[in-house]
Design an enzyme around this catalytic site. Structure first.
Site, PDB file in Angstrom:
ATOM      1  CD  GLU A  33      -3.035  -1.111   2.195  1.00 25.28           C
ATOM      2  OE1 GLU A  33      -2.782  -0.518   3.253  1.00 25.28           O
ATOM      3  OE2 GLU A  33      -4.114  -1.678   1.982  1.00 25.28           O
ATOM      4  CD  GLU A  87      -3.954  -6.199   2.618  1.00 25.63           C
ATOM      5  OE1 GLU A  87      -4.661  -5.574   3.434  1.00 25.63           O
ATOM      6  OE2 GLU A  87      -2.760  -5.943   2.425  1.00 25.63           O
TER       7      GLU A  87
HETATM    8  C1  GLA Z   1      -3.998  -2.912   5.047  1.00 22.72           C
HETATM    9  C2  GLA Z   1      -2.582  -3.466   5.080  1.00 22.72           C
HETATM   10  C3  GLA Z   1      -2.439  -4.705   5.896  1.00 22.72           C
HETATM   11  C4  GLA Z   1      -3.273  -4.644   7.136  1.00 22.72           C
HETATM   12  C5  GLA Z   1      -4.698  -4.399   6.754  1.00 22.72           C
HETATM   13  C6  GLA Z   1      -5.652  -4.410   7.908  1.00 22.72           C
HETATM   14  O1  GLA Z   1      -4.737  -3.253   3.963  1.00 22.72           O
HETATM   15  O2  GLA Z   1      -2.058  -3.684   3.803  1.00 22.72           O
HETATM   16  O3  GLA Z   1      -1.074  -4.866   6.204  1.00 22.72           O
HETATM   17  O4  GLA Z   1      -2.813  -3.623   7.961  1.00 22.72           O
HETATM   18  O5  GLA Z   1      -4.784  -3.135   6.161  1.00 22.72           O
HETATM   19  O6  GLA Z   1      -6.972  -4.226   7.455  1.00 22.72           O
END
Ligand code: GLA
Ligand code: ZN
Length: 691
Positions: free
Chosen positions: A157, A317
């Site tokens: 991210e 995710e």
């Molecule tokens: C983000 C991050 C993860 C984690 C999630 C929790 O998407 O990429 O490492 O922290 O949030 O929801």
């Protein structure tokens, strides 16, 4: 439509699994073996690994230890699993910070951040870049051809923080010098620096825009700074992808955050082989219906698949159960909602259902974030069983791999326009006068996409560089920044028979935020739209005493944000303002240009106008929803197709029972049964039907 090639030729299946951090578990007996058993038992086939493993892989500077990852990758592969392997650059080890503290971000007050959290480095820092290159190459060299590795995941991210360190300041000056051909007169003209006596005598005087300065002064500077910061991310992505490509031909991605807008994801996506997103629906809003929330997630899916020309993307995710950071929406998700969510993303172009996280840690900030494997540690847990059910469904869906969505409707989205029109990114970066939420840039996109979604009409959210010709209609919300090239693209598309709809605040400034002279919309677009805009009014403030509305067809629609005051120059009026001093002026117009038609909607549309206007337009253009399956009000039907195969995803986007009707013989992919006639879907129910 042809099918797109699968992410991995050797593994053409939906991926299910998620973020896996074995390095957190080496001290806990039996866990690593248990992970493999649970992977198989839970119908999972993928682990995303190494995201935060830098201090495991390089415990001391230049000393590498791959033993854990060697063992894990081999074991996972032997047991039928696959890995998307990450570069660990989102969080560097402490030893690195002690030795090279200058790799951390510096804020706008000149204070260097302390070591905490993650994604906290200066992406322009030469030492950090070199350290990242080294670890990335080491990983690629070692695992680039490992049979378990089906793809690469860069960083985590990317954030695009503004960094004010001396190196960033220096590089910004060079960036500006290059952009303006080392020509100070050109710079002073494009940035309009005589305003408040800000003329530059040297490129060395240039500094980033800064909160300390107070009022917005040089808006061209602010816009260029945003571009520079965005380029920092893109350059870093290129550095990481080049390092991987040196040793590995496996495809590369990075996990993006929906419509996070601080860097230009389209420029970045050029360095990726496939696009990925982290999407976290919660379903527990008291102000937005399930149906409205589905429209948002469908829009994000459209946005993601169109980052790579419509190619399916990876849902990298999502949350199994509860989400640790969404403070306002904490109730846990039901199993039905969990299954529905998976199908919603698959319907809209995802080729995976991956979760954050595989296993809940024992400590740290995410130990109560949902996971496939809970602290209970066994397959008896409800959330584990839900994921297992998703896996069982996906196993039956190999045929869907590579299918796309054939949209005849496009909605444009452009980062630079967003930056120019919005000051919410950093208040001191506001581009003056026209900045702020009242511009309704994203609001217009949202209303248009939702309108299409509700009518079961697929829409692509695309950047300006995409070809317009394959679409019957292109909606272009507020192209405030206009270039000759973009204006020519619009003219050619309409002249050759396309239908283009634009909105308030069209073609007002050049790429450096200099207002055009001689009438808006500029760059010859007055002729295309058959009108002129001399003023833009604004009804967005809550204490505004004046109200306005638009009469279109037989209905009245509220005007709650910006509204252009138009002077028609040949266009046909389809709707008009109902009050204020410009009552009767055109608010919706249509102009024939060449073989096509150009519409102008002069105000920021609310949902009801977007619904009715698009419905009229789709009627005129013969754009229709799939006819094989139809349903009740909250039933959405999405068709994924390719190589002559068609898969209808039928989704009940509500918490009430809904029915759908199958009008031609289809097969239920999940049960294998033939289906015709009318059927009931419970709350969050769905069906996947093959033609
Ligand atoms: C983000 C991050 C993860 C984690 C999630 C929790 O998407 O990429 O490492 O922290 O949030 O929801
Ligand atoms: Zn910096």
């Amino acid at each position: 439509m042809k099918k797109f090639p699968p992410l991995s030729k050797d593994f053409p299946h939906f991926l299910i699994g998620g973020d896996y951090n074995p390095e957190q578990w080496v001290t806990e007996e039996g866990i690593l073996d248990r992970d493999i058993e649970l992977m198989k038992e839970g119908n999972c086939n993928e682990f995303t690994m190494g995201i935060f493993a830098w201090d495991t892989l390089e415990p001391e500077e230049g000393v590498f230890d791959f033993s854990l990852y060697d063992e894990r990758l081999d074991t996972i592969y032997k047991n039928g699993g696959r890995v998307i392997l990450a570069t660990p650059t989102a969080s560097h080890p402490r030893w690195m910070n002690e030795k090279y503290p200058e790799i951390m971000l510096t804020n706008n007050l000149g204070i260097r951040h302390e070591y905490h959290s993650r994604v906290f480095q200066c992406l322009r820092n030469p030492i950090f870049k070199e350290k990242a290159r080294i670890i990335d190459e080491k990983l690629a060299e070692r695992y680039g051809n490992h049979p378990a590795v089906i793809g690469w995941h860069l960083n985590n991210e990317y954030r695009a923080h503004d960094c004010y360190c001396p190196e960033c300041r220096r590089q910004f000056r060079e960036w500006v010098r290059k952009k303006y051909n080392n020509d100070l007169d050109l710079l002073n003209h494009e940035w309009w620096t005589p305003f408040w006596s800000h003329r530059y005598q040297s490129f060395d005087q240039i500094d980033p825009p800064n909160a300390q300065i107070g009022e917005t002064s040089i808006t061209g500077l602010s816009l260029d700074w945003r571009r520079f910061v965005s380029d920092s991310v893109v350059d870093f992505v290129k550095l990481e992808s080049d390092a991987i490509r040196k040793y590995s031909s496996r495809p590369i991605t990075t996990n993006c955050m929906g419509r996070f807008d601080r860097y230009d994801h389209r420029k970045m996506a050029k360095h990726l082989d496939f696009y990925s997103d982290d999407s976290y629906p919660s379903w527990f809003s008291s102000t937005r219906t399930i149906s409205d929330q589905c429209a948002t997630w469908a829009q994000i899916s459209s946005f993601c698949r169109n980052m790579k020309g419509g190619k399916p993307y990876i849902l990298m995710e999502s949350a199994p159960g509860i989400n640790a950071w969404q403070n306002s929406f904490r109730p846990n998700k039901s199993t039905e909602a969990q299954l529905f969510e998976a199908m919603l993303f698959v319907a809209n172009g995802a080729e995976s259902v991956l979760y954050f996280q595989w296993r809940k840690g024992r400590g740290g900030g995410e130990k109560y974030h949902g996971a496939i494997v809970d602290h209970l540690g066994t397959s008896e847990h409800r959330v584990f069983r839900a994921v297992k059910q998703v896996g069982a469904m996906l196993k039956k869906m190999d045929g869907v791999i590579g299918t796309g969505i054939d949209a005849k409707v496009a909605i444009t989205h452009d980062y630079e326009t967003l930056w120019a029109l919005n000051s919410y990114i950093n208040h001191w970066e506001g581009l003056g006068g026209r900045s702020g939420k009242q511009n309704g840039y994203m609001e217009t996109i949202n209303a248009l996409f939702s309108a299409c979604w509700k009518q079961n009409i697929p829409a692509d959210v695309i950047g300006y560089e995409e070809a317009f010709e394959k679409y019957k209609v292109v909606f272009m919300p507020s192209p405030y920044i206009m270039t000759e090239a973009l204006a020519n693209k619009i003219k050619t598309y309409v002249k050759n028979g396309g239908t283009l709809v634009t909105f308030h605040m069209t073609a007002m400034v050049n790429e450096n935020d200099l207002a055009y002279l001689g009438g808006m919309p500029a760059c010859g677009l007055r002729e295309v739209f058959g009108l002129r805009v001399d003023e833009t009014s604004d009804y967005s403030t809550s204490n505004c005493a004046i109200k306005n509305s638009v009469l279109y067809g037989k209905k009245s629609y509220p005007v709650t944000a910006n509204a252009d005051i138009t002077v028609l120059e040949g266009a046909e009026k389809l709707g008009e303002y109902e009050s204020d001093f410009f009552r009767g002026a055109s608010a919706v117009s249509k102009n024939v240009y060449g073989k096509g038609v150009a519409y102008h909607v002069a105000f920021c549309p609310d949902q009801s106008f977007a619904d009715d206007f698009t419905s009229d337009l789709f009627g005129d253009l013969n754009i229709s929803a799939p006819s094989a399956v139809t349903g009740d009000e909250f039933v959405r039907v999405v068709c994924r197709e390719g190589d002559g195969e068609e898969y209808y995803f039928v989704l009940n986007c509500s918490e009430t029972e809904q029915t759908y009707t199958v009008h031609e013989p289809l097969t239920d992919l999940l049960s294998g049964n033939a289906v015709t006639g009318t059927h009931t879907l419970p709350a969050f129910g769905f069906a996947v039907l093959k033609k």
